[in-house]
Design a protein around this motif. Sequence first.
Motif: not given
Length: 181
Positions: A89-97
């Motif tokens: 699990v990483k962190f970014g600008d928007e949710y992406n799975d």
Amino acid sequence: MKDLKEFTIPFVGLKLGKHQFNFELKKAFFEHFEYDEFNDAAINLDVLLEKMSTLLEFTLTYNGTVNVACDTTNEPFDQEVDGEYKFVVKFGDEYNDENEDLLILSHGSYEVNIQQYIFESIVLAMPSRKVHPGVKDGTLKSDILDKLEELSPKDLDEQSEPEDDNTDPRWDSLKKLLTDK
């Protein structure tokens, strides 16, 4: 689909390092996903969360049994299931799975729900063909197996009938052409 609360892990309050979570998965968990292939389930799930400063690494380790119907006889039996699945699990600008091994949460997220990863890893760990152990070793007695044996193709030796010496005389004259050279 609504998230199951027990599979939502709040990671904000956790210290950096490894954290262990244990779950018992029953039939109700799979019914939540409208998956009706399992008659019953008893699976132990260990979740290891390694919290780092920029990402979270999950390791799902599971083992147990699921009661399924045999693909050959439709008799129910307990199929052992075990495996391990890792994702990040990483962190970014928007949710992406979109990536199966990488989940990107938006900055400011404080919890992650892992139910979909649990479900998919267990369902994909099942063998593509589920065969009752009694069918493999020949100890299962069932009407379906008897009928399958009755309808199965026999060996060529059993099927071939003794040749009849009385042949059609029209063919005899044709056979002479083959031998008259």
